[in-house]
Design a protein around this motif. Structure first.
Motif: not given
Length: 175
Positions: A71-88
């Motif tokens: 949501i912060i990256a504004s990718d929450h309405k995209k069919a596919t995306a990537t998000v980086t978590v704490d593990t990197g």
């Protein structure tokens, strides 16, 4: 005061259990042990069920963290995306939630999963052969068992995008 000699005191009879009585008690305890012990000693199944319940909680927590970052990256309405978590490690997402893939689950959970092609080699076994669905089960179990977690990834309707959150079902009947 009247005194009694030791000879005039009555002798107490010593009472105890006979051998027959002891054998009967041992037989009754044996019968109880044979019938009741299996009910209370299913520790492996209870441990597997508890482990799956803990993993389900971890999936829910990790899923919400991934969704928040999406949501912060504004990718929450995209069919596919990537998000980086704490593990990197980047987590593949579908409508802001983790995708139903081995790579996504290992990235956002930081847990080792053995694929269905090489089961029982890591913490849990995972079957991601069905598109959009992941089945996680403890070691020595297979996907057909009733001891598993099923994760069905998020979906969305067309037009104005309305996202349906993923579903997480846990089955612990045959753990």
């Amino acid at each position: 005061m009247k005194t009694q000699s030791l000879k005039s005191l009555p002798m107490n009879k010593q009472a105890g259990f006979t051998l027959v009585e002891l054998i009967i008690v041992i037989v009754i305890l044996g019968i109880l042990a044979v019938t009741a012990a299996p009910r209370f000693l299913n520790l492996q199944g209870d441990a597997n069920a508890s482990t799956l319940e803990g993993l389900q909680g971890s999936i829910r927590s990790g899923m919400n963290i991934v969704n928040g970052k999406s949501i912060i990256a504004s990718d929450h309405k995209k069919a596919t995306a990537t998000v980086t978590v704490d593990t990197g490690v980047p987590v593949p997402t579908v409508y802001g939630y983790p995708a139903a893939t081995l790579a996504a689950f290992e990235a956002f959970l930081d847990v080792s999963f053995a694929p269905s092609t090489a089961p029982d080699t890591d913490d849990f076994n995972i079957d991601a052969t069905t598109a959009g669905t992941v089945i996680i089960y403890p070691n020595s179990y297979i996907a057909d068992d009733e001891c598993r977690i099923e994760y069905i990834q998020a979906t969305a309707t067309t037009g104005p995008v309305v996202v349906t959150a993923p579903t997480i079902n846990i089955f612990t009947d045959e753990c």
